[in-house]
Design a protein around this motif. Structure first.
Motif, mmCIF file in Angstrom:
data_model
loop_
_atom_site.group_PDB
_atom_site.id
_atom_site.type_symbol
_atom_site.label_atom_id
_atom_site.label_comp_id
_atom_site.label_asym_id
_atom_site.label_seq_id
_atom_site.Cartn_x
_atom_site.Cartn_y
_atom_site.Cartn_z
ATOM 1 N N THR A 50 0.839 -1.190 0.000
ATOM 2 C CA THR A 50 0.000 0.000 0.000
ATOM 3 C C THR A 50 0.876 1.241 0.000
ATOM 4 O OG1 THR A 50 -1.906 1.087 1.048
ATOM 5 C CG2 THR A 50 -0.177 0.286 2.512
ATOM 6 N N VAL A 51 0.296 2.358 -0.431
ATOM 7 C CA VAL A 51 0.958 3.666 -0.384
ATOM 8 C C VAL A 51 0.352 4.442 0.772
ATOM 9 C CG1 VAL A 51 1.424 5.795 -1.651
ATOM 10 C CG2 VAL A 51 1.330 3.614 -2.873
ATOM 11 N N LEU A 52 1.187 5.125 1.537
ATOM 12 C CA LEU A 52 0.720 5.757 2.772
ATOM 13 C C LEU A 52 0.190 7.177 2.579
ATOM 14 C CD1 LEU A 52 3.376 4.578 5.384
ATOM 15 C CD2 LEU A 52 1.126 3.619 4.884
ATOM 16 N N ASP A 53 -0.022 7.615 1.355
ATOM 17 C CA ASP A 53 -0.458 8.994 1.116
ATOM 18 C C ASP A 53 -1.734 9.343 1.870
ATOM 19 O OD1 ASP A 53 1.674 9.320 -0.515
ATOM 20 O OD2 ASP A 53 0.583 9.184 -2.397
ATOM 21 N N ASN A 54 -2.675 8.410 1.939
ATOM 22 C CA ASN A 54 -3.977 8.701 2.543
ATOM 23 C C ASN A 54 -4.087 8.207 3.982
ATOM 24 O OD1 ASN A 54 -4.900 9.793 0.063
ATOM 25 N ND2 ASN A 54 -5.346 7.724 -0.686
ATOM 26 N N LEU A 55 -2.977 7.910 4.586
ATOM 27 C CA LEU A 55 -3.022 7.331 5.926
ATOM 28 C C LEU A 55 -3.643 8.275 6.945
ATOM 29 C CD1 LEU A 55 -2.379 4.990 7.798
ATOM 30 C CD2 LEU A 55 -0.087 5.924 8.109
ATOM 31 N N SER A 56 -3.427 9.582 6.781
ATOM 32 C CA SER A 56 -3.937 10.540 7.763
ATOM 33 C C SER A 56 -5.455 10.505 7.848
ATOM 34 C CB SER A 56 -3.467 11.955 7.417
ATOM 35 O OG SER A 56 -3.929 12.321 6.123
ATOM 36 N N SER A 57 -6.115 9.996 6.783
ATOM 37 C CA SER A 57 -7.579 9.951 6.788
ATOM 38 C C SER A 57 -8.117 8.733 7.532
ATOM 39 C CB SER A 57 -8.106 9.932 5.348
ATOM 40 O OG SER A 57 -7.703 8.745 4.683
ATOM 41 N N LEU A 58 -7.230 7.811 7.924
ATOM 42 C CA LEU A 58 -7.660 6.623 8.638
ATOM 43 C C LEU A 58 -7.689 6.916 10.143
ATOM 44 C CD1 LEU A 58 -5.607 3.904 6.745
ATOM 45 C CD2 LEU A 58 -8.024 4.443 6.469
ATOM 46 N N HIS A 73 -6.572 -3.909 14.208
ATOM 47 C CA HIS A 73 -6.668 -2.633 13.509
ATOM 48 C C HIS A 73 -5.870 -1.560 14.239
ATOM 49 C CE1 HIS A 73 -8.513 1.300 12.576
ATOM 50 N NE2 HIS A 73 -8.741 0.776 11.366
ATOM 51 N N THR A 74 -5.960 -1.558 15.561
ATOM 52 C CA THR A 74 -5.292 -0.528 16.369
ATOM 53 C C THR A 74 -3.779 -0.596 16.232
ATOM 54 O OG1 THR A 74 -7.099 -0.500 17.980
ATOM 55 C CG2 THR A 74 -4.964 0.345 18.706
ATOM 56 N N VAL A 75 -3.199 -1.788 16.377
ATOM 57 C CA VAL A 75 -1.737 -1.883 16.319
ATOM 58 C C VAL A 75 -1.232 -1.732 14.879
ATOM 59 C CG1 VAL A 75 -1.492 -3.212 18.438
ATOM 60 C CG2 VAL A 75 -1.802 -4.423 16.268
ATOM 61 N N LEU A 76 -2.022 -2.172 13.886
ATOM 62 C CA LEU A 76 -1.615 -1.968 12.487
ATOM 63 C C LEU A 76 -1.564 -0.485 12.178
ATOM 64 C CD1 LEU A 76 -0.931 -2.844 9.624
ATOM 65 C CD2 LEU A 76 -3.388 -3.149 9.202
ATOM 66 N N LEU A 77 -2.586 0.243 12.573
ATOM 67 C CA LEU A 77 -2.616 1.681 12.319
ATOM 68 C C LEU A 77 -1.453 2.372 13.024
ATOM 69 C CD1 LEU A 77 -4.191 3.914 10.922
ATOM 70 C CD2 LEU A 77 -5.552 4.186 12.998
ATOM 71 N N ALA A 78 -1.165 1.970 14.259
ATOM 72 C CA ALA A 78 -0.033 2.548 14.988
ATOM 73 C C ALA A 78 1.275 2.266 14.257
ATOM 74 C CB ALA A 78 0.018 1.993 16.405
ATOM 75 N N GLY A 79 1.424 1.037 13.735
ATOM 76 C CA GLY A 79 2.630 0.696 12.994
ATOM 77 C C GLY A 79 2.768 1.479 11.712
ATOM 78 N N LEU A 80 1.665 1.675 10.999
ATOM 79 C CA LEU A 80 1.705 2.440 9.748
ATOM 80 C C LEU A 80 2.066 3.899 10.010
ATOM 81 C CD1 LEU A 80 -1.414 0.956 7.927
ATOM 82 C CD2 LEU A 80 1.000 0.480 7.453
ATOM 83 N N HIS A 81 1.490 4.472 11.048
ATOM 84 C CA HIS A 81 1.838 5.854 11.404
ATOM 85 C C HIS A 81 3.311 5.937 11.813
ATOM 86 C CE1 HIS A 81 -1.801 8.186 10.981
ATOM 87 N NE2 HIS A 81 -2.503 7.247 11.582
ATOM 88 N N MET A 82 3.805 4.922 12.496
ATOM 89 C CA MET A 82 5.214 4.887 12.886
ATOM 90 C C MET A 82 6.104 4.931 11.645
ATOM 91 S SD MET A 82 7.119 1.802 14.951
ATOM 92 C CE MET A 82 6.150 2.041 16.438
ATOM 93 N N LEU A 83 5.758 4.136 10.634
ATOM 94 C CA LEU A 83 6.544 4.112 9.399
ATOM 95 C C LEU A 83 6.436 5.446 8.660
ATOM 96 C CD1 LEU A 83 5.699 0.516 8.154
ATOM 97 C CD2 LEU A 83 7.952 1.333 8.862
ATOM 98 N N LEU A 115 -8.453 -7.583 7.229
ATOM 99 C CA LEU A 115 -7.962 -6.363 7.880
ATOM 100 C C LEU A 115 -7.078 -5.573 6.937
ATOM 101 C CD1 LEU A 115 -7.339 -4.502 10.310
ATOM 102 C CD2 LEU A 115 -5.560 -6.143 10.966
ATOM 103 N N TYR A 116 -6.120 -6.247 6.311
ATOM 104 C CA TYR A 116 -5.185 -5.542 5.437
ATOM 105 C C TYR A 116 -5.888 -4.936 4.230
ATOM 106 C CZ TYR A 116 -1.644 -7.946 8.226
ATOM 107 O OH TYR A 116 -0.875 -8.399 9.254
ATOM 108 N N LEU A 117 -6.821 -5.674 3.650
ATOM 109 C CA LEU A 117 -7.544 -5.149 2.494
ATOM 110 C C LEU A 117 -8.377 -3.937 2.890
ATOM 111 C CD1 LEU A 117 -8.709 -8.457 0.743
ATOM 112 C CD2 LEU A 117 -6.766 -6.992 0.137
ATOM 113 N N SER A 118 -8.957 -3.971 4.091
ATOM 114 C CA SER A 118 -9.772 -2.837 4.548
ATOM 115 C C SER A 118 -8.927 -1.594 4.798
ATOM 116 C CB SER A 118 -10.514 -3.218 5.834
ATOM 117 O OG SER A 118 -9.632 -3.276 6.956
ATOM 118 N N MET A 119 -7.621 -1.787 5.006
ATOM 119 C CA MET A 119 -6.717 -0.669 5.265
ATOM 120 C C MET A 119 -6.012 -0.182 3.993
ATOM 121 S SD MET A 119 -6.758 0.062 8.579
ATOM 122 C CE MET A 119 -5.172 0.605 9.206
ATOM 123 N N GLY A 120 -6.445 -0.681 2.849
ATOM 124 C CA GLY A 120 -5.917 -0.172 1.588
ATOM 125 C C GLY A 120 -4.815 -0.988 0.954
#
Length: 299
Positions: free
Chosen positions: A134-142, A246-256, A278-283
């Motif tokens: 996935t590309v993290l461009d839209n991560l802030s919207s999650l 979902h919580t720890v995945l989102l935390a990890g993505l924000h960390m990256l 879960l992964y598909l729902s996160m883009g």
């Protein structure tokens, strides 16, 4: 061991047959110094008349779960000459010495030649793993969900917390060998890695879920997007169904993302429908797939 020769072989083949993980002298050297692994006994190489490494097979024992994992390749220019079979027979002799009950090897789903070879050697396909990205461009919207656990990176000296939660999450899962503090510490001590790449959810002082991230150490004169990876992610079975994945995945993505990463990759078992969903729902979207083959040694 000709480390430079092995690195050169891997780097020559990688562009045409990408493994999904950048090949560097560091990554090859790290694989050769894994705890419990002796390259002098478990790594077999083929050299041409000029002394260049043109093929290899790696025999990695995981005898706690009764298996041995094989990996390797032959340079495309030397294929079709029986070299892969010769390497395989060397590996099988070593597996017999180790007392392994069965052996596993993964190949790309579209590698018809490797699949045909494995089947001719008595292997059968048992598992399919997907490579997602996935590309993290839209991560802030999650948005994250409310979490009653404490999310934080483990402190130095708390490596055992990561071992505890990882083993709890994956015990009994296909292909998972329980980790030790020595093994986890070894990986965390490699250049570019640390406990700051891991986020753990704690219920009081008990680690119950985690996301372990990695950043690829690429060295290129060409400017390319920085890439990271979800190395491992899991939730203790007693805590599932509460949104912790979902919580720890989102935390990890924000960390990256805070570390400048723009592309994130991961591997997931196609039969792990909860994780895949879960992964598909996160883009995340599918990039490729690997097939795992199995052969019992004493049939």
């Amino acid at each position: 061991m000709d480390l430079d020769g092995l690195v050169q072989l891997r780097m020559e083949v990688e562009p045409a047959e990408p493994s999904g993980v950048p090949i560097t002298p560091q990554s090859v050297a790290e694989a050769l110094c894994r705890p419990g692994y002796v390259p002098e006994s478990n790594l077999f190489v083929l050299e041409n008349i000029h002394g260049n490494v043109v093929g290899y097979v790696d025999v990695f024992p995981e005898l706690d779960i009764g298996r041995v994992v094989l990996s390797g390749l032959v340079h495309p220019a030397y294929r079709g000459r029986g070299m892969a079979k010769a390497l395989f027979h060397c590996a099988m002799r070593r597996i017999s010495e180790l007392g392994g009950a069965n052996t596993h090897v993964a190949v790309a789903e579209d590698d018809d030649a490797a699949i045909a070879l494995l089947r001719s050697l008595g292997f059968c396909s048992v598992r399919r793993y997907l490579e997602l990205g996935t590309v993290l461009d839209n991560l802030s919207s999650l948005n994250g969900e409310r979490c009653e656990c404490v999310l934080r990176c483990p402190y130095p000296g708390e490596e055992a917390d990561l071992v505890e939660v990882q083993n709890a999450c994956f015990s009994g899962s296909w292909g998972f060998a329980p980790n030790t503090v020595r093994e986890i510490t070894h990986r965390l001590e490699q250049p570019g890695r640390s406990l700051k790449d891991v986020v753990i959810a704690y219920d009081d002082n008990k680690p119950v879920a985690y996301c372990w991230t990695e950043r690829y150490q690429r060295h290129s004169v060409i400017k390319v997007p920085k890439t990271g990876r979800i190395h491992m992610l899991g939730v203790d079975p007693a805590y599932r169904g509460k949104g912790l994945g979902h919580t720890v995945l989102l935390a990890g993505l924000h960390m990256l993302k805070r570390k400048g990463i723009s592309i994130v990759e991961l591997t997931v078992d196609s039969e792990n429908h909860v994780a895949l969903g879960l992964y598909l729902s996160m883009g995340f979207t599918r990039r490729s797939a690997n097939l795992w083959f199995e052969k019992y040694i004493h049939e």
